[in-house]
Scaffold this motif. Structure first.
Motif, PDB file in Angstrom:
ATOM      1  N   LEU A  50       0.831  -1.206   0.000  1.00 12.71           N
ATOM      2  CA  LEU A  50       0.000   0.000   0.000  1.00 12.71           C
ATOM      3  C   LEU A  50       0.867   1.258   0.000  1.00 12.71           C
ATOM      4  O   LEU A  50       0.602   2.210  -0.754  1.00 12.71           O
ATOM      5  N   GLN A  51       1.898   1.260   0.832  1.00  8.04           N
ATOM      6  CA  GLN A  51       2.778   2.425   0.897  1.00  8.04           C
ATOM      7  C   GLN A  51       3.529   2.624  -0.413  1.00  8.04           C
ATOM      8  O   GLN A  51       3.759   3.762  -0.847  1.00  8.04           O
ATOM      9  N   GLN A  52       3.884   1.524  -1.055  1.00  4.55           N
ATOM     10  CA  GLN A  52       4.577   1.608  -2.338  1.00  4.55           C
ATOM     11  C   GLN A  52       3.657   2.200  -3.404  1.00  4.55           C
ATOM     12  O   GLN A  52       4.070   3.053  -4.199  1.00  4.55           O
ATOM     13  N   VAL A  53       2.406   1.754  -3.424  1.00  2.32           N
ATOM     14  CA  VAL A  53       1.439   2.266  -4.388  1.00  2.32           C
ATOM     15  C   VAL A  53       1.170   3.754  -4.144  1.00  2.32           C
ATOM     16  O   VAL A  53       1.108   4.552  -5.085  1.00  2.32           O
ATOM     17  N   ILE A  58       2.149   5.147   5.868  1.00  2.00           N
ATOM     18  CA  ILE A  58       0.801   5.036   6.429  1.00  2.00           C
ATOM     19  C   ILE A  58       0.480   6.209   7.357  1.00  2.00           C
ATOM     20  O   ILE A  58      -0.623   6.781   7.263  1.00  2.00           O
ATOM     21  N   PRO A  59       1.393   6.646   8.246  1.00  2.00           N
ATOM     22  CA  PRO A  59       1.086   7.837   9.054  1.00  2.00           C
ATOM     23  C   PRO A  59       0.790   9.069   8.197  1.00  2.00           C
ATOM     24  O   PRO A  59      -0.091   9.870   8.536  1.00  2.00           O
ATOM     25  N   ASP A  60       1.513   9.224   7.087  1.00  3.44           N
ATOM     26  CA  ASP A  60       1.254  10.364   6.193  1.00  3.44           C
ATOM     27  C   ASP A  60      -0.129  10.266   5.563  1.00  3.44           C
ATOM     28  O   ASP A  60      -0.834  11.274   5.408  1.00  3.44           O
ATOM     29  N   ILE A  61      -0.523   9.035   5.181  1.00  2.92           N
ATOM     30  CA  ILE A  61      -1.848   8.843   4.579  1.00  2.92           C
ATOM     31  C   ILE A  61      -2.938   9.166   5.599  1.00  2.92           C
ATOM     32  O   ILE A  61      -3.924   9.844   5.286  1.00  2.92           O
ATOM     33  N   PHE A  62      -2.770   8.703   6.824  1.00  4.95           N
ATOM     34  CA  PHE A  62      -3.743   9.004   7.873  1.00  4.95           C
ATOM     35  C   PHE A  62      -3.822  10.502   8.123  1.00  4.95           C
ATOM     36  O   PHE A  62      -4.915  11.060   8.303  1.00  4.95           O
ATOM     37  N   ALA A  63      -2.654  11.175   8.122  1.00  7.47           N
ATOM     38  CA  ALA A  63      -2.616  12.610   8.410  1.00  7.47           C
ATOM     39  C   ALA A  63      -3.320  13.431   7.329  1.00  7.47           C
ATOM     40  O   ALA A  63      -4.001  14.418   7.621  1.00  7.47           O
ATOM     41  N   SER A  64      -3.161  13.016   6.067  1.00  2.00           N
ATOM     42  CA  SER A  64      -3.719  13.803   4.962  1.00  2.00           C
ATOM     43  C   SER A  64      -5.117  13.374   4.544  1.00  2.00           C
ATOM     44  O   SER A  64      -5.964  14.198   4.189  1.00  2.00           O
ATOM     45  N   GLY A  69      -9.794   7.508   4.042  1.00  3.19           N
ATOM     46  CA  GLY A  69      -8.966   7.512   2.837  1.00  3.19           C
ATOM     47  C   GLY A  69      -7.999   6.344   2.819  1.00  3.19           C
ATOM     48  O   GLY A  69      -7.766   5.739   1.762  1.00  3.19           O
ATOM     49  N   PHE A  70      -7.447   6.049   3.992  1.00  3.06           N
ATOM     50  CA  PHE A  70      -6.542   4.900   4.087  1.00  3.06           C
ATOM     51  C   PHE A  70      -7.279   3.608   3.772  1.00  3.06           C
ATOM     52  O   PHE A  70      -6.780   2.751   3.034  1.00  3.06           O
ATOM     53  N   THR A 129       7.641   1.112  14.991  1.00  2.00           N
ATOM     54  CA  THR A 129       6.750   1.461  13.880  1.00  2.00           C
ATOM     55  C   THR A 129       5.614   2.352  14.365  1.00  2.00           C
ATOM     56  O   THR A 129       4.917   2.009  15.328  1.00  2.00           O
ATOM     57  N   PRO A 130       5.387   3.512  13.728  1.00  2.00           N
ATOM     58  CA  PRO A 130       4.278   4.396  14.138  1.00  2.00           C
ATOM     59  C   PRO A 130       2.934   3.703  13.939  1.00  2.00           C
ATOM     60  O   PRO A 130       2.701   3.043  12.924  1.00  2.00           O
ATOM     61  N   ARG A 131       2.049   3.841  14.912  1.00  2.36           N
ATOM     62  CA  ARG A 131       0.716   3.231  14.849  1.00  2.36           C
ATOM     63  C   ARG A 131      -0.319   4.334  15.048  1.00  2.36           C
ATOM     64  O   ARG A 131      -0.687   4.663  16.184  1.00  2.36           O
ATOM     65  N   PRO A 132      -0.814   4.942  13.958  1.00  4.75           N
ATOM     66  CA  PRO A 132      -1.747   6.065  14.088  1.00  4.75           C
ATOM     67  C   PRO A 132      -2.960   5.768  14.957  1.00  4.75           C
ATOM     68  O   PRO A 132      -3.427   6.639  15.699  1.00  4.75           O
ATOM     69  N   LEU A 133      -3.483   4.560  14.885  1.00  7.70           N
ATOM     70  CA  LEU A 133      -4.694   4.240  15.642  1.00  7.70           C
ATOM     71  C   LEU A 133      -4.429   4.049  17.134  1.00  7.70           C
ATOM     72  O   LEU A 133      -5.368   3.927  17.917  1.00  7.70           O
ATOM     73  N   LEU A 134      -3.155   4.030  17.530  1.00  5.16           N
ATOM     74  CA  LEU A 134      -2.829   3.903  18.955  1.00  5.16           C
ATOM     75  C   LEU A 134      -2.366   5.226  19.554  1.00  5.16           C
ATOM     76  O   LEU A 134      -1.898   5.260  20.692  1.00  5.16           O
ATOM     77  N   GLU A 135      -2.486   6.290  18.785  1.00  4.00           N
ATOM     78  CA  GLU A 135      -2.096   7.608  19.296  1.00  4.00           C
ATOM     79  C   GLU A 135      -3.200   8.108  20.218  1.00  4.00           C
ATOM     80  O   GLU A 135      -4.139   8.780  19.814  1.00  4.00           O
ATOM     81  N   ALA A 136      -3.080   7.732  21.495  1.00  8.32           N
ATOM     82  CA  ALA A 136      -4.081   8.064  22.509  1.00  8.32           C
ATOM     83  C   ALA A 136      -3.373   8.303  23.831  1.00  8.32           C
ATOM     84  O   ALA A 136      -2.194   7.966  23.991  1.00  8.32           O
ATOM     85  N   ASP A 137      -4.100   8.891  24.789  1.00  4.68           N
ATOM     86  CA  ASP A 137      -3.510   9.141  26.107  1.00  4.68           C
ATOM     87  C   ASP A 137      -3.082   7.835  26.766  1.00  4.68           C
ATOM     88  O   ASP A 137      -2.059   7.774  27.443  1.00  4.68           O
TER      89      ASP A 137
END
Length: 208
Positions: A50-53, A58-64, A69-70, A129-137
């Protein structure tokens, strides 16, 4: 190239892709590599593809583009993968949340690599590895929420492999041991031609 150790099992699979599902930290990529080697299959990490395509992380895709969209991109990539064969595919943890993805994965065999929350959290804390869905308190609480949402979906897999403190090679062996129980043997040909008896009492061979 190393001769596959489970050639007979690979023949029974007849090129069907194996899709490894499970939470982040379940070891899908780590298990997928020795599993593919044992079957003489190729290994593919769907997140890497997915990142290659996308040409982005993945963090950049989540951010934008956000999670929606991801997920759109994930489904499109999975559709391409489903057109190939003889693959062991390590999927993203949330791939099971979209029915379209199940439509793609059901063309092959879906294997759930299950692991307790404590083991998942231990692995994730040791993985940079960054995990966007785990970015929580409290990442552990967030992980528990995701597990609660996804476990009923993971349970729809063809094969469920419960992990303990086993290394990837051992878990791959668990998968290999479980696969024969869910594969149907090809129907045997009838020992002799089948005959049809007509209403007038005459007999003729069937087209089969």
């Amino acid at each position: 190239m190393t001769t596959p150790s489970h050639h007979a099992l690979a023949q029974r699979l007849q090129g069907l892709n194996l899709y490894l599902v499970g939470m982040m930290g379940a070891g899908k990529s780590a298990v997928g590599r020795p599993l593919a080697e044992a079957l003489g299959y190729r290994f593919l990490d769907a997140d890497d593809a997915l990142q290659q395509v996308a040409g982005r992380t993945i963090p950049d895709i989540f951010a934008s583009d956000g999670e929606a969209g991801f997920r759109d991109l994930e489904t499109a990539v999975l559709g391409q993968i489903a057109g190939w064969h003889s693959l062991v595919v390590a999927t993203g943890g949330g791939v099971v949340t979209r029915p379209e993805n199940w439509g793609h994965m059901r063309q092959g065999v879906v294997v759930w690599l299950d692991a307790p929350a404590g083991l998942l959290m231990e692995r994730l804390l040791a993985d940079p590895t960054p995990r966007p869905l785990l970015e929580a308190d409290d990442p552990s609480v967030r992980l528990g929420e995701l597990l609660g949402q996804r476990q009923p979906l993971y349970a729809q897999a063809d094969l469920h492999v419960q992990q303990g403190d086993h290394g990837p090679a051992e878990v791959a062996l668990q998968v290999l041991a479980g696969l024969p129980s869910i594969l149907k043997d090809p129907a045997a040909a009838p020992p002799s031609p089948i005959s049809l008896r007509h209403a007038d009492g005459t007999i003729s061979p069937s087209l089969n």
